[in-house]
Write an enzyme that holds these catalytic residues in place. Structure first.
Site, PDB file in Angstrom:
ATOM      1  N   GLU A   1      94.511  59.592  51.473  1.00 51.11           N
ATOM      2  CA  GLU A   1      95.174  60.899  51.503  1.00 51.11           C
ATOM      3  C   GLU A   1      96.514  60.806  50.782  1.00 51.11           C
ATOM      4  O   GLU A   1      97.270  59.856  50.992  1.00 51.11           O
ATOM      5  CB  GLU A   1      95.404  61.315  52.965  1.00 51.11           C
ATOM      6  CG  GLU A   1      96.029  62.688  53.123  1.00 51.11           C
ATOM      7  CD  GLU A   1      96.381  62.984  54.573  1.00 51.11           C
ATOM      8  OE1 GLU A   1      95.578  63.614  55.276  1.00 51.11           O
ATOM      9  OE2 GLU A   1      97.485  62.570  55.010  1.00 51.11           O
TER      10      GLU A   1
ATOM     11  N   TYR B   1      98.183  68.761  48.249  1.00 54.47           N
ATOM     12  CA  TYR B   1      97.509  67.857  49.184  1.00 54.47           C
ATOM     13  C   TYR B   1      96.184  67.418  48.566  1.00 54.47           C
ATOM     14  O   TYR B   1      95.442  68.254  48.020  1.00 54.47           O
ATOM     15  CB  TYR B   1      97.239  68.573  50.516  1.00 54.47           C
ATOM     16  CG  TYR B   1      96.372  67.780  51.469  1.00 54.47           C
ATOM     17  CD1 TYR B   1      96.951  66.993  52.460  1.00 54.47           C
ATOM     18  CD2 TYR B   1      94.983  67.791  51.355  1.00 54.47           C
ATOM     19  CE1 TYR B   1      96.157  66.230  53.318  1.00 54.47           C
ATOM     20  CE2 TYR B   1      94.191  67.031  52.205  1.00 54.47           C
ATOM     21  CZ  TYR B   1      94.789  66.255  53.178  1.00 54.47           C
ATOM     22  OH  TYR B   1      94.014  65.508  54.022  1.00 54.47           O
TER      23      TYR B   1
END
Ligand code: GDP
Ligand code: MN
Length: 382
Positions: free
Chosen positions: A189, A101
């Site tokens: 993101e 992530y």
């Protein structure tokens, strides 16, 4: 403004972030065509502005070209958490070894950029933050200094990324930071950022929020206007030129001036209610604007009462009152209205409203009392 995955990926690609090639498809035929160009296997991905598409059936890994059309047909039109799929992103499938992530966003409290990196990607990051906060390596970045390669390298070790992924991740993170700052984003993101079985690190998903205040610097953002999905209430309000934000409560709010509209939301909360919206009709408050505002609020099925809060300045109270009365002739209301009218010529205005008072229209000179009445009415008419 939030971008779809395919738009975010195109933005990332323009900053050199590696990813698997893909194509947009609006129909099953276009999906088939895309696969002819990309080759099998592919992933067919629903383009909606909501996460968790995989679990909802909006992402299909397809190994057989003859099945692409059926999958595309099944996903197009699908409802994912209230979002209807109108667009597909067909991407050459990646072989995943690990999922990470990575994100950058603004930490307003710290007045710095915040980067987050984790070995535990592909899953809901809020859940990781709640159950295993140490698994997220955070760094604050001063916008004047930017993200240096040295800090980014330390960051990849703090996140405990495995050795084979470090160099690739470093490259992606540095490019992602540039995309975030030069691209004027509020959020970028990548979840998951993957390590492929052949040792490449690339972006498998993309989530981007653009900073609308920077639109003047980006004429190319016009391309996103036509693909924006607005709340139907917000779309209707925008078409009528109103400053409207949809909320979840039951008290519809109309006020003149953004400050008063915000205070009105606060006061409704203060007396135990919940605003259904923020709506600033600006200066003037004439019949036309008032009728438009009432129409938008009336079409919101969550609304149980309407609180009109007007403070006359240059606009005089009797004009506002006449505007409201005229608007009421045009709009057939489903919820009772409470009006608080104050400021210039408020007395005259209230006298006009008094002639029309009924169960559906009340007037109250004080903001707090009016809010109480509106909240009571919202509760008793459910
Ligand atoms: P989200 O669920 O809406 O966030 O969609 P993502 O694009 O993040 O995809 C969800 C999951 O689908 C990923 O975490 C992967 O496990 C899987 N997935 C997506 N693309 C691929 C791919 O190219 N190959 C493989 N094997 N899995 C994929
Ligand atoms: Mn994802």
């Amino acid at each position: 403004m939030d971008l779809f995955e395919y738009q975010g990926k195109q933005l990332f690609a323009s900053f050199g972030i590696p990813m698997s090639p893909g194509k947009v498809a609006l129909t099953p035929d276009q999906a088939v065509e895309a696969v002819e160009q990309l080759g099998i296997p592919v992933v067919v991905k629903a383009q909606v502005l909501v996460g968790g598409r995989g679990k909802a059936g909006g992402i299909k890994l397809v190994h057989d070209a003859t099945e692409v059309e059926a999958h595309a047909r099944a996903i197009l039109g699908m409802d994912i958490k209230g979002h209807t799929v109108a667009t597909l992103w067909i991407e050459k499938a990646s072989e995943i070894a690990e999922e990470y992530y990575a994100s950058f966003t603004l930490d307003r409290a710290a007045k710095l950029h915040l980067g987050m990196l984790s070995r535990r990607g592909g899953v809901d990051i809020e859940e990781v933050a709640a159950t295993d906060p140490d698994a997220i390596a955070k760094i604050h970045i001063d916008p004047v200094d930017g993200l240096t390669e040295e800090r980014a390298r330390e960051w990849t070790s703090a996140a405990d990324l495995p050795e084979p992924a470090r160099a690739g991740a470093l490259d992606v993170l540095c490019k992602l930071y540039v995309a975030y700052t030069e691209g004027d984003c509020d959020l970028v993101e990548i979840n998951p950022l993957i390590l492929t079985t052949d040792g490449q690190v690339h972006a498998l998903d993309a989530k981007v929020t653009l900073d609308d205040n920077a639109a003047f610097r980006h004429p190319d953002w016009e391309q996103y206007e036509s693909t924006q999905v607005l709340d139907h209430r917000e779309a209707e309000a925008r078409a009528k030129g109103l400053q409207y934000v949809g909320l979840e409560g039951s008290v519809g709010i109309i006020a003149n001036g953004a400050g008063l509209a915000m205070s009105t939301c606060d006061v409704v909360n203060q007396v135990g209610g919940a605003p259904a919206n923020f709506l600033d009709i600006g200066g003037g408050a004439n019949a036309e604007v008032m009728a438009n505002a009432l129409e938008v609020i009336n079409n919101d099925s969550g609304v149980r009462s309407i609180f009109i809060n007007i403070f006359g300045g240059i606009t005089r109270g009797e004009e506002v009152a006449r505007g409201i009365v005229t608007a009421l002739d045009r709009v057939e209301l489903e919820s009772p209205i409470v009006i608080r009218l104050d400021g210039t010529n408020a007395e005259e205005g209230r006298a006009i409203l008094a002639e029309h008072e009924s169960g559906m229209l009340r007037s109250s000179p004080a903001m707090l009392d009016a809010a109480r009445t509106a909240v009571e009415l919202a509760g008793s008419t459910t």
